[in-house]
Design a protein around this motif. Structure first.
Motif, PDB file in Angstrom:
ATOM      1  N   ILE A   1       0.815  -1.210   0.000  1.00 21.53           N
ATOM      2  CA  ILE A   1       0.000   0.000   0.000  1.00 21.53           C
ATOM      3  C   ILE A   1       0.861   1.277   0.000  1.00 21.53           C
ATOM      4  O   ILE A   1       0.348   2.372   0.174  1.00 21.53           O
ATOM      5  N   TYR A   2       2.158   1.105  -0.197  1.00 22.32           N
ATOM      6  CA  TYR A   2       3.076   2.244  -0.284  1.00 22.32           C
ATOM      7  C   TYR A   2       2.923   3.189   0.915  1.00 22.32           C
ATOM      8  O   TYR A   2       2.760   4.399   0.772  1.00 22.32           O
ATOM      9  N   SER A   3       2.995   2.602   2.100  1.00 20.49           N
ATOM     10  CA  SER A   3       2.838   3.399   3.312  1.00 20.49           C
ATOM     11  C   SER A   3       4.162   3.977   3.806  1.00 20.49           C
ATOM     12  O   SER A   3       4.179   4.734   4.777  1.00 20.49           O
ATOM     13  N   LEU A   4       5.265   3.609   3.160  1.00 18.83           N
ATOM     14  CA  LEU A   4       6.554   4.114   3.607  1.00 18.83           C
ATOM     15  C   LEU A   4       6.651   5.623   3.428  1.00 18.83           C
ATOM     16  O   LEU A   4       6.010   6.204   2.546  1.00 18.83           O
ATOM     17  N   LYS A   5       7.445   6.248   4.270  1.00 19.34           N
ATOM     18  CA  LYS A   5       7.713   7.667   4.114  1.00 19.34           C
ATOM     19  C   LYS A   5       8.620   7.846   2.899  1.00 19.34           C
ATOM     20  O   LYS A   5       9.649   7.178   2.780  1.00 19.34           O
ATOM     21  N   PRO A   6       8.273   8.717   1.961  1.00 16.91           N
ATOM     22  CA  PRO A   6       9.007   8.800   0.699  1.00 16.91           C
ATOM     23  C   PRO A   6      10.341   9.551   0.812  1.00 16.91           C
ATOM     24  O   PRO A   6      10.468  10.705   0.389  1.00 16.91           O
ATOM     25  N   PHE A   7      11.311   8.895   1.419  1.00 20.45           N
ATOM     26  CA  PHE A   7      12.663   9.449   1.463  1.00 20.45           C
ATOM     27  C   PHE A   7      13.665   8.306   1.595  1.00 20.45           C
ATOM     28  O   PHE A   7      13.324   7.196   2.001  1.00 20.45           O
ATOM     29  N   TYR A   8      14.896   8.598   1.255  1.00 19.40           N
ATOM     30  CA  TYR A   8      16.003   7.647   1.356  1.00 19.40           C
ATOM     31  C   TYR A   8      17.172   8.429   1.935  1.00 19.40           C
ATOM     32  O   TYR A   8      17.586   9.444   1.357  1.00 19.40           O
ATOM     33  N   SER A   9      17.696   7.976   3.077  1.00 19.77           N
ATOM     34  CA  SER A   9      18.673   8.823   3.759  1.00 19.77           C
ATOM     35  C   SER A   9      19.772   8.001   4.414  1.00 19.77           C
ATOM     36  O   SER A   9      19.658   6.779   4.576  1.00 19.77           O
ATOM     37  N   PHE A  10      20.808   8.702   4.825  1.00 18.48           N
ATOM     38  CA  PHE A  10      21.921   8.076   5.538  1.00 18.48           C
ATOM     39  C   PHE A  10      22.520   9.086   6.507  1.00 18.48           C
ATOM     40  O   PHE A  10      22.707  10.260   6.166  1.00 18.48           O
ATOM     41  N   VAL A  11      22.804   8.613   7.730  1.00 15.39           N
ATOM     42  CA  VAL A  11      23.493   9.418   8.731  1.00 15.39           C
ATOM     43  C   VAL A  11      24.935   8.935   8.821  1.00 15.39           C
ATOM     44  O   VAL A  11      25.187   7.746   9.037  1.00 15.39           O
ATOM     45  N   VAL A  12      25.881   9.827   8.660  1.00 16.12           N
ATOM     46  CA  VAL A  12      27.305   9.469   8.655  1.00 16.12           C
ATOM     47  C   VAL A  12      27.766   9.247  10.097  1.00 16.12           C
ATOM     48  O   VAL A  12      27.674  10.151  10.928  1.00 16.12           O
ATOM     49  N   LEU A  13      28.277   8.054  10.384  1.00 14.71           N
ATOM     50  CA  LEU A  13      28.697   7.691  11.734  1.00 14.71           C
ATOM     51  C   LEU A  13      30.210   7.549  11.871  1.00 14.71           C
ATOM     52  O   LEU A  13      30.709   7.424  12.991  1.00 14.71           O
ATOM     53  N   ARG A  14      30.930   7.518  10.753  1.00 18.03           N
ATOM     54  CA  ARG A  14      32.389   7.422  10.794  1.00 18.03           C
ATOM     55  C   ARG A  14      32.965   8.138   9.572  1.00 18.03           C
ATOM     56  O   ARG A  14      32.219   8.464   8.651  1.00 18.03           O
TER      57      ARG A  14
ATOM     58  N   LEU B   1      11.113  16.064  -6.322  1.00 19.41           N
ATOM     59  CA  LEU B   1      12.394  15.560  -5.826  1.00 19.41           C
ATOM     60  C   LEU B   1      13.205  16.674  -5.183  1.00 19.41           C
ATOM     61  O   LEU B   1      13.320  17.782  -5.718  1.00 19.41           O
ATOM     62  N   SER B   2      13.791  16.364  -4.033  1.00 15.06           N
ATOM     63  CA  SER B   2      14.684  17.303  -3.366  1.00 15.06           C
ATOM     64  C   SER B   2      15.688  16.521  -2.536  1.00 15.06           C
ATOM     65  O   SER B   2      15.455  15.365  -2.177  1.00 15.06           O
TER      66      SER B   2
ATOM     67  N   TYR C   1      22.057  12.927   5.271  1.00 15.23           N
ATOM     68  CA  TYR C   1      21.892  13.270   3.860  1.00 15.23           C
ATOM     69  C   TYR C   1      20.665  12.529   3.347  1.00 15.23           C
ATOM     70  O   TYR C   1      20.577  11.301   3.473  1.00 15.23           O
ATOM     71  N   VAL C   2      19.707  13.262   2.794  1.00  9.73           N
ATOM     72  CA  VAL C   2      18.405  12.673   2.475  1.00  9.73           C
ATOM     73  C   VAL C   2      17.957  13.060   1.072  1.00  9.73           C
ATOM     74  O   VAL C   2      18.083  14.223   0.663  1.00  9.73           O
ATOM     75  N   LEU C   3      17.440  12.082   0.355  1.00  6.50           N
ATOM     76  CA  LEU C   3      16.798  12.270  -0.949  1.00  6.50           C
ATOM     77  C   LEU C   3      15.321  11.976  -0.745  1.00  6.50           C
ATOM     78  O   LEU C   3      14.954  10.888  -0.274  1.00  6.50           O
ATOM     79  N   GLN C   4      14.451  12.939  -1.081  1.00  6.90           N
ATOM     80  CA  GLN C   4      13.028  12.759  -0.801  1.00  6.90           C
ATOM     81  C   GLN C   4      12.187  13.134  -2.023  1.00  6.90           C
ATOM     82  O   GLN C   4      12.644  13.834  -2.922  1.00  6.90           O
ATOM     83  N   TRP C   5      10.969  12.636  -2.023  1.00  6.71           N
ATOM     84  CA  TRP C   5      10.092  12.811  -3.177  1.00  6.71           C
ATOM     85  C   TRP C   5       8.635  12.681  -2.750  1.00  6.71           C
ATOM     86  O   TRP C   5       8.333  12.423  -1.582  1.00  6.71           O
ATOM     87  N   GLU C   6       7.748  12.856  -3.709  1.00  7.01           N
ATOM     88  CA  GLU C   6       6.323  12.594  -3.512  1.00  7.01           C
ATOM     89  C   GLU C   6       5.868  11.592  -4.561  1.00  7.01           C
ATOM     90  O   GLU C   6       6.389  11.564  -5.682  1.00  7.01           O
ATOM     91  N   TRP C   7       4.903  10.755  -4.190  1.00  8.06           N
ATOM     92  CA  TRP C   7       4.354   9.805  -5.148  1.00  8.06           C
ATOM     93  C   TRP C   7       3.486  10.543  -6.173  1.00  8.06           C
ATOM     94  O   TRP C   7       2.882  11.564  -5.861  1.00  8.06           O
TER      95      TRP C   7
END
Length: 255
Positions: free
Chosen positions: A158-171, A194-195, A239-245
């Motif tokens: 049902i595409y309930s995920l939040k529309p973003f893909y991200s990473f937090v730098v830990l090292r 897209l942003s 660092y995050v890449l986000q969008w809308e369906w």
């Protein structure tokens, strides 16, 4: 690491030359001494930013790709090249999270250069940050490099995920790339939405929060495939890449 040190030494030599010229021109030893100190501090700060002390591993390159498939199938592939900053490292770790519904699998090691993967939570819960560990590193020496590929498979009809893909730098990390690949189901993403952003970690109201730092450049490398490339990402930053369906997208219509 040697290349970085050479560059900083070159910067220091250049600073000394400039200082000498300034001293000749101004005939002021105190001014030239202060200028030299400023150059040395700047060079040291730049080197420490790229080679922070106390870390066991430097990430040479990290590429993360989220692929979208029909009927709510998602696959995240993480390709990483690491360099040991110390010998006899027992293990290294990482974190992951899935915001969608449906089912989600723990990471699978599909290529490992001899390393092994351990996941304490084989059935991750939605919205809960989960750790994983890579081991079998003890016999490797400082400066040795190794690569591995992790794969995460998710099902969210049902595409309930939040529309973003991200990473937090830990090292320490030299290069980070985020990729969104919707080529298998074109038009599922509203491209104009897209942003990409860099965000800085801060603590507030008893929970972890992030504040905006800057916008990032998104590059379209093929039809319905976008990447964000970050050179020398900063530890603690997100660092995050986000969008809308696209309009009307739902589990029974996407693909």
């Amino acid at each position: 690491m040697k290349d970085g040190l050479v560059k900083e030494l070159f910067t220091c030599v250049l600073a000394m030359v400039c200082t000498g010229l300034f001293q000749i021109y101004f005939d002021n030893i105190y001014f030239s001494g202060a200028l030299l100190l400023l150059f040395l501090i700047t060079a040291a700060a730049n080197w420490l930013r790229s080679h922070p002390l106390g870390y066991q591993v430097l990430t040479v390159d990290r590429k993360m790709t989220l692929k979208l498939f029909p009927a709510g199938q998602f696959q995240s592939t993480v390709c990483v090249k690491e360099r040991l900053l110390k010998s006899k490292v027992d293990f290294i770790g990482g974190l992951y999270d899935w915001s969608g519904g449906g089912t989600s699998s723990s990471p699978q090691l599909v290529d490992g250069d001899g390393v092994e993967l351990f996941t304490p939570q084989p059935n991750p819960s939605r919205g809960m940050v989960q750790p994983y560990y890579l081991y079998n590193l003890f016999g490797r020496e400082r400066g040795e490099e190794f690569s591995y590929v992790l794969e995460f498979n998710h099902f969210d009809p049902i595409y309930s995920l939040k529309p973003f893909y991200s990473f937090v730098v830990l090292r320490p990390c030299k290069s980070l790339t985020l990729c969104l690949d919707a080529s298998a189901i074109p038009n599922v993403i509203n491209e104009s939405s897209l942003s990409a952003e860099e965000m800085k970690k801060r603590s507030g109201l008893g929970q972890l929060e992030y504040r905006f730092v800057s916008n990032l450049t998104i590059e379209s490398v093929a039809s319905s495939i976008w990447i964000v490339a970050i050179d020398k990402p900063i530890i603690g930053h997100r660092y995050v890449l986000q969008w809308e369906w696209a309009n009307g997208i739902s589990g029974d219509k996407a693909g």
